[in-house]
Design a protein around this motif. Sequence first.
Motif, PDB file in Angstrom:
ATOM      1  N   VAL A 170      -4.983 -47.308 -43.379  1.00  0.00           N
ATOM      2  CA  VAL A 170      -4.821 -48.625 -44.013  1.00  0.00           C
ATOM      3  C   VAL A 170      -5.721 -49.697 -43.381  1.00  0.00           C
ATOM      4  O   VAL A 170      -5.770 -50.824 -43.847  1.00  0.00           O
ATOM      5  CB  VAL A 170      -3.358 -49.123 -43.998  1.00  0.00           C
ATOM      6  CG1 VAL A 170      -2.458 -48.210 -44.788  1.00  0.00           C
ATOM      7  CG2 VAL A 170      -2.847 -49.301 -42.589  1.00  0.00           C
ATOM      8  N   GLY A 171      -6.435 -49.333 -42.314  1.00  0.00           N
ATOM      9  CA  GLY A 171      -7.351 -50.283 -41.699  1.00  0.00           C
ATOM     10  C   GLY A 171      -6.844 -50.841 -40.377  1.00  0.00           C
ATOM     11  O   GLY A 171      -7.265 -51.904 -39.928  1.00  0.00           O
ATOM     12  N   ASN A 189      -4.467 -55.503 -45.539  1.00  0.00           N
ATOM     13  CA  ASN A 189      -5.874 -55.134 -45.672  1.00  0.00           C
ATOM     14  C   ASN A 189      -6.132 -54.617 -47.085  1.00  0.00           C
ATOM     15  O   ASN A 189      -5.232 -54.097 -47.730  1.00  0.00           O
ATOM     16  CB  ASN A 189      -6.225 -54.063 -44.633  1.00  0.00           C
ATOM     17  CG  ASN A 189      -7.711 -53.747 -44.617  1.00  0.00           C
ATOM     18  OD1 ASN A 189      -8.547 -54.594 -44.949  1.00  0.00           O
ATOM     19  ND2 ASN A 189      -8.056 -52.533 -44.241  1.00  0.00           N
ATOM     20  N   VAL A 192     -11.410 -56.014 -49.552  1.00  0.00           N
ATOM     21  CA  VAL A 192     -12.351 -54.898 -49.374  1.00  0.00           C
ATOM     22  C   VAL A 192     -13.731 -55.548 -49.290  1.00  0.00           C
ATOM     23  O   VAL A 192     -14.120 -56.284 -50.189  1.00  0.00           O
ATOM     24  CB  VAL A 192     -12.298 -53.930 -50.573  1.00  0.00           C
ATOM     25  CG1 VAL A 192     -13.359 -52.841 -50.416  1.00  0.00           C
ATOM     26  CG2 VAL A 192     -10.917 -53.330 -50.718  1.00  0.00           C
TER      27      VAL A 192
END
Length: 279
Positions: free
Chosen positions: A41-42, A199, A237
């Motif tokens: 998920v970052g 995110n 993004v």
Amino acid sequence: MSEKKESCEGCEGNPQSFLEKTNNFNSIKKVIGVVSGKGGVGKSLVAAMLSILINRKGYNTGILDADITGPSIPKMFGINKKAQVNEMGILPEKTHNNISIMSINLLLDQADAPVIWRGPLLAGTVKQFWTDVIWGDLDFLFIDMPPGTGDVPLTVFQSIPLDGIIIVTSPQELVSMIVKKAYNMAKHMNIPVLGIIENMSYIKCPNCGEKIYLFGKSNLRETAKNLNLNVLGEIPVDPLMAQLVDKGEFERFNNDYLDKAADKIENMLVKDTDIHSFV
Ligand SMILES: Nc1ncnc2c1ncn2[C@@H]1O[C@H](COP(=O)(O)OP(=O)(O)OP(=O)(O)O)[C@@H](O)[C@H]1O
């Protein structure tokens, strides 16, 4: 009448502590865990962004990459040297801007060799990064936590004295119970949750700048409100960030997505862990 005995270690009145002490060379003011309910998920991206922003404010900063099976921190900073080990302990590598980094990839002969270890060994390695690495004087140490809520993250929660955690999530994830699991785990361990960062919230149209919510508008704020948590930031993004990660030049990122989160983290030191300043 029954006599009231003093509670021993391990009794409810005095729960046994599994916290490990860091070594005598270290003085670390604040330790912040960056967690996610699941992988991809970052989390590493957020841990790196926050470290860079705090470092830019002039604080001594480190990143402990506790994601042993999926370490990505050294690559983001273009570090492919092996860490030095001497009789005192393990020396972290330094990024261009002097952020200290420790990751399993700095100790393996081949960075692309898989780490096929069982839980206790993984957890033991993370503990060693806390007890045996000579971090020196740090204002902030960010821990890129192993994903999920299994035994490895649990051991990290138990053995490293965290001043707070930040939960990273993606829009789809919020609709599930995964965020709540991470939240409940921290609560169970009495660790303050500093807030949530979402995110991949949206993409910006390169022509008109309109925000496009790929996964539909998330219920981030509603979930945060239900859990009485702060929303510390929303990251779109951003292909520029992906490019910098791939080139190992992430320290050069230039956006304001997490500026407010970094200000709040800085406040922890200024106000000396007034966790309520987050709410
Ligand atoms: N907002 C974003 N914009 C562009 N690329 C992103 C963004 N967030 C993450 N990425 C890219 O997605 C990939 C996965 O991100 P990252 O390694 O931070 O996830 P993670 O949650 O730490 O994953 P894992 O738990 O599996 O280690 C990386 O290549 C990263 O550069």
